[in-house]
Scaffold this motif. Structure first.
Motif, PDB file in Angstrom:
ATOM      1  N   VAL A 102       5.214  -7.345  -4.267  1.00 49.56           N
ATOM      2  CA  VAL A 102       6.584  -7.016  -3.844  1.00 49.56           C
ATOM      3  C   VAL A 102       6.715  -5.520  -3.563  1.00 49.56           C
ATOM      4  CG1 VAL A 102       7.719  -8.898  -5.089  1.00 49.56           C
ATOM      5  CG2 VAL A 102       7.334  -6.725  -6.259  1.00 49.56           C
ATOM      6  N   THR A 103       7.747  -5.180  -2.792  1.00 43.20           N
ATOM      7  CA  THR A 103       8.060  -3.766  -2.586  1.00 43.20           C
ATOM      8  C   THR A 103       9.148  -3.359  -3.577  1.00 43.20           C
ATOM      9  OG1 THR A 103       9.863  -4.134  -1.011  1.00 43.20           O
ATOM     10  CG2 THR A 103       7.622  -4.005  -0.108  1.00 43.20           C
ATOM     11  N   VAL A 104       9.181  -2.055  -3.867  1.00 43.84           N
ATOM     12  CA  VAL A 104      10.235  -1.471  -4.691  1.00 43.84           C
ATOM     13  C   VAL A 104      10.747  -0.282  -3.892  1.00 43.84           C
ATOM     14  CG1 VAL A 104      10.725  -0.310  -6.887  1.00 43.84           C
ATOM     15  CG2 VAL A 104       9.142  -2.257  -6.826  1.00 43.84           C
ATOM     16  N   GLU A 105      11.931  -0.439  -3.262  1.00 39.80           N
ATOM     17  CA  GLU A 105      12.361   0.531  -2.269  1.00 39.80           C
ATOM     18  C   GLU A 105      13.858   0.819  -2.247  1.00 39.80           C
ATOM     19  OE1 GLU A 105      12.233  -0.924   1.833  1.00 39.80           O
ATOM     20  OE2 GLU A 105      11.276  -2.755   1.155  1.00 39.80           O
ATOM     21  N   PRO A 106      14.350   1.515  -3.285  1.00 40.38           N
ATOM     22  CA  PRO A 106      15.758   1.899  -3.233  1.00 40.38           C
ATOM     23  C   PRO A 106      15.985   2.964  -2.156  1.00 40.38           C
ATOM     24  CG  PRO A 106      14.677   2.999  -5.048  1.00 40.38           C
ATOM     25  CD  PRO A 106      13.660   2.071  -4.448  1.00 40.38           C
ATOM     26  N   GLY A 107      17.216   3.073  -1.699  1.00 41.72           N
ATOM     27  CA  GLY A 107      17.546   4.100  -0.717  1.00 41.72           C
ATOM     28  C   GLY A 107      18.953   4.625  -0.951  1.00 41.72           C
ATOM     29  N   ILE A 108      19.184   5.838  -0.485  1.00 38.75           N
ATOM     30  CA  ILE A 108      20.528   6.429  -0.540  1.00 38.75           C
ATOM     31  C   ILE A 108      20.838   6.934   0.867  1.00 38.75           C
ATOM     32  CG2 ILE A 108      21.935   8.312  -1.502  1.00 38.75           C
ATOM     33  CD1 ILE A 108      20.149   8.153  -4.019  1.00 38.75           C
ATOM     34  N   TYR A 109      21.938   6.429   1.431  1.00 34.51           N
ATOM     35  CA  TYR A 109      22.274   6.735   2.826  1.00 34.51           C
ATOM     36  C   TYR A 109      23.641   7.399   2.882  1.00 34.51           C
ATOM     37  CZ  TYR A 109      18.487   3.442   2.961  1.00 34.51           C
ATOM     38  OH  TYR A 109      17.294   2.817   2.707  1.00 34.51           O
ATOM     39  N   LEU A 110      23.668   8.643   3.369  1.00 33.32           N
ATOM     40  CA  LEU A 110      24.893   9.433   3.403  1.00 33.32           C
ATOM     41  C   LEU A 110      25.306   9.639   4.862  1.00 33.32           C
ATOM     42  CD1 LEU A 110      23.581  12.047   0.802  1.00 33.32           C
ATOM     43  CD2 LEU A 110      25.111  10.106   0.333  1.00 33.32           C
ATOM     44  N   ALA A 116      25.757   8.116 -10.727  1.00 31.45           N
ATOM     45  CA  ALA A 116      26.028   9.328  -9.948  1.00 31.45           C
ATOM     46  C   ALA A 116      27.159   9.105  -8.940  1.00 31.45           C
ATOM     47  CB  ALA A 116      24.755   9.767  -9.221  1.00 31.45           C
ATOM     48  N   GLY A 117      27.750   7.909  -8.966  1.00 32.04           N
ATOM     49  CA  GLY A 117      28.867   7.618  -8.068  1.00 32.04           C
ATOM     50  C   GLY A 117      28.436   7.280  -6.652  1.00 32.04           C
ATOM     51  N   LEU A 118      27.134   6.966  -6.464  1.00 34.96           N
ATOM     52  CA  LEU A 118      26.634   6.709  -5.113  1.00 34.96           C
ATOM     53  C   LEU A 118      26.231   5.247  -4.893  1.00 34.96           C
ATOM     54  CD1 LEU A 118      24.553   9.964  -4.512  1.00 34.96           C
ATOM     55  CD2 LEU A 118      26.657   9.272  -3.346  1.00 34.96           C
ATOM     56  N   GLY A 119      26.752   4.352  -5.724  1.00 32.11           N
ATOM     57  CA  GLY A 119      26.400   2.935  -5.621  1.00 32.11           C
ATOM     58  C   GLY A 119      26.571   2.383  -4.213  1.00 32.11           C
ATOM     59  N   ALA A 120      27.662   2.780  -3.542  1.00 32.63           N
ATOM     60  CA  ALA A 120      27.941   2.237  -2.200  1.00 32.63           C
ATOM     61  C   ALA A 120      26.961   2.768  -1.158  1.00 32.63           C
ATOM     62  CB  ALA A 120      29.368   2.582  -1.792  1.00 32.63           C
ATOM     63  N   ALA A 121      26.257   3.862  -1.479  1.00 34.38           N
ATOM     64  CA  ALA A 121      25.304   4.445  -0.523  1.00 34.38           C
ATOM     65  C   ALA A 121      23.937   3.744  -0.576  1.00 34.38           C
ATOM     66  CB  ALA A 121      25.126   5.942  -0.812  1.00 34.38           C
ATOM     67  N   TYR A 122      23.823   2.798  -1.524  1.00 37.18           N
ATOM     68  CA  TYR A 122      22.573   2.041  -1.698  1.00 37.18           C
ATOM     69  C   TYR A 122      22.917   0.589  -1.369  1.00 37.18           C
ATOM     70  CZ  TYR A 122      18.708  -0.077  -4.540  1.00 37.18           C
ATOM     71  OH  TYR A 122      17.641  -0.810  -5.007  1.00 37.18           O
ATOM     72  N   GLY A 123      23.000   0.297  -0.072  1.00 35.19           N
ATOM     73  CA  GLY A 123      23.586  -0.973   0.363  1.00 35.19           C
ATOM     74  C   GLY A 123      22.623  -2.102   0.641  1.00 35.19           C
ATOM     75  N   ALA A 148      19.968  13.969  -3.757  1.00 34.13           N
ATOM     76  CA  ALA A 148      19.806  12.579  -3.333  1.00 34.13           C
ATOM     77  C   ALA A 148      18.343  12.160  -3.462  1.00 34.13           C
ATOM     78  CB  ALA A 148      20.289  12.400  -1.889  1.00 34.13           C
ATOM     79  N   TYR A 149      17.432  13.062  -3.114  1.00 34.50           N
ATOM     80  CA  TYR A 149      16.010  12.727  -3.215  1.00 34.50           C
ATOM     81  C   TYR A 149      15.619  12.451  -4.668  1.00 34.50           C
ATOM     82  CZ  TYR A 149      11.058  12.453  -2.415  1.00 34.50           C
ATOM     83  OH  TYR A 149       9.773  11.972  -2.340  1.00 34.50           O
ATOM     84  N   GLU A 150      16.013  13.355  -5.563  1.00 35.33           N
ATOM     85  CA  GLU A 150      15.657  13.186  -6.981  1.00 35.33           C
ATOM     86  C   GLU A 150      16.256  11.905  -7.552  1.00 35.33           C
ATOM     87  OE1 GLU A 150      13.282  14.751  -8.495  1.00 35.33           O
ATOM     88  OE2 GLU A 150      13.065  15.852  -6.605  1.00 35.33           O
ATOM     89  N   LEU A 151      17.477  11.604  -7.145  1.00 34.18           N
ATOM     90  CA  LEU A 151      18.156  10.408  -7.635  1.00 34.18           C
ATOM     91  C   LEU A 151      17.444   9.133  -7.140  1.00 34.18           C
ATOM     92  CD1 LEU A 151      20.635   9.497  -9.226  1.00 34.18           C
ATOM     93  CD2 LEU A 151      21.974   9.651  -7.109  1.00 34.18           C
ATOM     94  N   CYS A 152      17.026   9.156  -5.888  1.00 37.94           N
ATOM     95  CA  CYS A 152      16.337   7.995  -5.320  1.00 37.94           C
ATOM     96  C   CYS A 152      14.992   7.791  -6.024  1.00 37.94           C
ATOM     97  CB  CYS A 152      16.140   8.198  -3.820  1.00 37.94           C
ATOM     98  SG  CYS A 152      15.432   6.758  -2.992  1.00 37.94           S
TER      99      CYS A 152
END
Ligand code: ZN
Ligand code: ZN
Length: 346
Positions: free
Chosen positions: A305-313, A267-274, A232-236
């Protein structure tokens, strides 16, 4: 040309500015209770109460009228019979009623001053750079701190204290420290949760310097991570770099946001980046332009601007990586320069 003259040149009718950050931007007055009337010919009158009168009187570009505590009620009487553009994002329904009852015809407008604030001048950029440097120093020091065994709240307070000691007059927002499963919620408040080994810990913090904000998020590891969290870290990080690469003048806010979603969705985690990719930063921590799927904004040189994607599991953990950048003539320059490779802390 002064900011007030530039604003006047954009006005078709008289504008009543009531947003505190807009009043400050246009006049220099920092007040929670002021209103500024700007005529299309450039004439400007500032209304505020006794507490700010001495400062207001010394401002050269504006005429000053001292009012009672309820600025709007007094102004409404002075403006009776006139048609006046108002700031719809800030004026309350009660304030609107006050104007109407007094015989003013308020015309809701949006984003007039915000559009000016979105493009920073050299003085503003300098303040934001200094704010970002303060947070850079504190993140570098934080990476040498003990995390495990301390609560999120203890760490958040340590960060706030260090930001102020390094020159911040305040924090851009309440410092976020979110560990383990708590990091699975983007805006979790630091609580009594104790940081444990082998977790991800999201730290989101910003400094205020000369009224301007910075904003930075890093995610630390407390020991060796599970495969899921490491991935998740590498993907973010991939998503964050993709987002940064898409920032340039002329780019649409929604397109930059979309660029940051490609790897996460693959990676199938689109919904985890809300949430959206980012937001403008200046006198306020959230301002124009925005980088979100529904954004109509188009980036310009001088935007910050900020650039701040996230992945929340849920139940497992989360990661967010955020830089603050200024849009240059052909891309962007990072203002938050602390490293983004995964850092393992004690
Ligand atoms: Zn942030
Ligand atoms: Zn942010």
């Amino acid at each position: 040309m002064s900011r007030l003259d530039r604003l006047a040149s954009r006005l078709a009718e008289t504008l009543l500015v009531t947003t505190p950050a807009n009043v400050r931007y246009l006049t220099g007055l920092e007040s929670s209770n002021a209103a500024l009337l700007v005529e299309p010919d450039g004439e400007a009158t500032l209304y505020t109460d006794f507490r700010y009168a001495e400062t207001a009187r010394r401002l050269d570009r504006v005429a000053f009228v001292e009012t009672r505590r309820n600025v709007l009620a007094e102004l409404a009487g002075l403006l009776a019979g006139r048609r006046i553009a108002v700031e719809a994002e800030q004026l309350t329904v009660a304030g609107f009623d006050t104007l109407v009852t007094a015989g003013v015809e308020p015309v809701p407008t949006q984003g007039v001053v915000l559009a000016m604030r979105a493009v920073k001048d050299d003085g503003e950029l300098d303040a934001i750079r200094r704010a970002a440097r303060v947070s850079d120093r504190v993140f570098a020091e934080l990476a040498r701190e003990q995390f495990t065994g301390r609560t999120e709240r203890e760490l958040a307070w340590w960060i706030e204290r260090r930001l102020r000691e390094e020159g911040a007059t305040g924090t851009s927002f309440d410092v976020i420290v979110a560990a383990g499963a708590g990091a699975a919620s983007p805006h979790s408040h630091p609580g009594d949760r104790i940081v444990e080994p082998r977790q991800l810990v999201i730290v989101d913090a910003g400094a205020v310097v000369d009224g301007y904000c910075s904003d930075c998020t890093r995610t630390f590891a407390t020991g060796e991570l599970s495969e899921q969290l490491a991935a998740a870290y590498e993907l973010c990080l991939r998503a964050q770099l993709d987002g940064l690469a898409a920032v340039c003048p002329g780019a649409q806010g929604r397109a930059v946001d979309a660029a940051s979603r490609v790897a996460i969705e693959a990676a199938g985690l689109g919904a985890a980046y809300g949430h959206g990719l980012g937001h403008g930063v200046g006198l306020e921590i959230h301002e124009a332009p925005v980088l979100r799927p529904e954004s109509e904004d188009v980036l310009e040189q001088g935007n910050v601007v900020t650039v701040e994607p996230g992945i929340y599991l849920p139940g497992v953990g989360g990661v967010r990586i955020e830089d603050l950048v200024v849009v240059t003539d052909d891309g962007c320059e990072r203002l938050t320069t602390f490293g983004k490779e995964l850092i393992t802390v004690e």
